[in-house]
Design an enzyme around this catalytic site. Structure first.
Site, PDB file in Angstrom:
ATOM      1  N   MET A 148      89.527 -37.503  38.366  1.00 44.17           N
ATOM      2  CA  MET A 148      88.370 -37.682  39.218  1.00 44.17           C
ATOM      3  C   MET A 148      87.126 -37.735  38.331  1.00 44.17           C
ATOM      4  O   MET A 148      87.002 -36.987  37.366  1.00 44.17           O
ATOM      5  CB  MET A 148      88.242 -36.523  40.206  1.00 44.17           C
ATOM      6  CG  MET A 148      89.492 -36.301  41.067  1.00 44.17           C
ATOM      7  SD  MET A 148      90.824 -35.394  40.234  1.00 44.17           S
ATOM      8  CE  MET A 148      90.213 -33.710  40.368  1.00 44.17           C
ATOM      9  N   CYS A 185      82.077 -38.195  44.815  1.00 43.22           N
ATOM     10  CA  CYS A 185      83.171 -38.882  44.140  1.00 43.22           C
ATOM     11  C   CYS A 185      82.585 -39.582  42.922  1.00 43.22           C
ATOM     12  O   CYS A 185      81.839 -40.565  43.061  1.00 43.22           O
ATOM     13  CB  CYS A 185      83.848 -39.904  45.049  1.00 43.22           C
ATOM     14  SG  CYS A 185      85.119 -40.878  44.180  1.00 43.22           S
TER      15      CYS A 185
END
Length: 395
Positions: free
Chosen positions: A317, A104
């Site tokens: 993201m 992430c």
């Protein structure tokens, strides 16, 4: 009838970039959950509140979106010249599994801050005032990330005037460097797993599309917006309210994963929801972001919309931003062409919440494109710290 008592686990709830997650030191987890396996997954599922057939994660720390159903495990690094090992777990909302297949990038912005605050960075490496360089080993993808964390009076500085579209309040800027982000690990081989900058991706009952399939930051499938009937200016509800569209994107993602060599059968995609990502790109045009902010055509190089865990992301993201920067830097990819073509060292792209600039250095080595570094700025902040509680019989 007797019931199990709750146990307490030290934890910190943090925002990193446009995501939120629960951060743990590995040594603070129950002994059975300190290594990979069912016990660890069950602990994290119960912490976040999954699986939840209602899709709300009411009985846990999750926020019922891909951006807020996240966990981070940190420990002192076992790697030479690194400070901390960082393992990321994307928790499914309605299914009982944790996806460990990727990083992430947003929460990466909080890893350095947490590592400093929790004593995982040697004290002599932390200045009284200035920037602390935290060397992160990203365990999921086997890559080095450098976080430049501001320090004031010996403590992590979290407040500031850096504004990040998709985050309501300003904070201190944290610059993140992703070193050698093109994935040459076991999952996908070269940065372009098919050897092509552009492929024809055939998806049964959906169609055939030009696609750039890239492993950089995170495996990503880029498609032209117009080939999908979109303009590239769509906001979340335009996609997420359309169940048929989401089903098409999921099928595209599954067949893209197969073509990239990430799975051996399309059925495996259901257990690998975090990767690859699917994104669509378009030439710049003016639009109104979800905040009401006007984004002008001349202020961006390219439009990008990306899906995560089956839904259009509210911003972008961080790992997908790395993929965008890498693809934009390489002449001939769909991202590069949408951004006007030619050589580029940085692009500013428009996403549903606003804009983001990402830089990338791309070179050719031994006939193969390589991205040596991708750079972007994010911010991070501790939201709450203490303990999370879960029933002792959860694992």
């Amino acid at each position: 009838m007797s019931y199990a008592a709750q146990i307490k686990i030290p934890a910190t709830y943090m925002r990193g970039g446009t995501s939120k997650g629960v951060f743990f030191k590995v040594e603070d987890l129950p002994l059975a959950a300190q290594q990979a396996g069912a016990a660890r997954d069950q602990v994290l599922l119960r912490v976040i509140g999954s699986p939840d057939p209602y899709g709300k994660q009411i009985d846990g720390m999750g926020g019922a979106t891909s951006s807020t159903s996240k966990t981070v495990l940190l420990s002192k690094s076992t790697k030479t010249d690194h400070d901390v090992d960082y393992l990321f777990g994307q928790v499914s909302i309605d299914k009982a599994f944790v996806d460990w297949s990727g990083n992430c990038g947003n929460l990466t912005a909080a890893v350095g801050s947490f590592a400093i605050s929790q004593g995982l960075v040697a004290a002599e490496r932390i200045p009284e005032n200035g920037i602390c360089t935290v060397r992160i080993w990203q365990v999921n993808i086997g890559k080095t990330i450098i976080a430049h964390v501001p320090i004031t009076n010996g403590q992590v500085q979290e407040t500031g005037d850096f504004e990040l579209d998709g985050v309501t309040f300003p904070a201190a800027e944290v610059q993140i460097e992703f070193l050698d982000p093109s994935d040459d690990g076991e999952d996908g081989g070269a940065m372009f797993p098919t050897g092509n900058l552009v492929d024809t991706l055939e998806v049964p009952e959906v169609g055939a599309f030009q696609a750039t399939l890239i492993n950089a930051g995170i495996p990503t499938i880029f498609i032209q917006a117009e080939d999908l009937g979109y303009s590239g200016t769509e906001l979340q509800d335009d996609i997420n309210a359309d169940s048929a569209a989401l089903a098409r994107f999921e099928k595209i993602r599954a067949y893209g994963a197969l073509k990239m060599g990430l799975i051996q059968d399309v059925a495996e995609a259901e257990k690998r929801q975090h990767t690859p990502k699917v994104a669509f790109v378009a030439k710049p045009k003016s639009y109104t972001a979800s905040s009401g902010k006007a984004i002008e055509q001349q202020d961006i190089d390219v439009l990008v919309r990306a899906l995560s865990m089956g839904k259009l992301h509210h911003a972008m993201m961080g790992t997908a931003a790395v993929a965008i920067g890498a693809a934009a830097a390489i002449p001939g990819t769909l991202v590069n062409l949408a951004a006007g073509g030619g050589e580029k060292q940085a692009v500013r792209f428009g996403h549903p919440s606003g804009t983001l600039r990402v830089g990338a250095e791309a070179i050719v080595e031994a006939g193969q494109w390589q991205v040596k570094k991708a750079i972007m700025s994010r911010s991070a902040r501790v939201l709450m710290e203490g303990w999370v509680r879960i029933p002792a019989d959860s694992f």
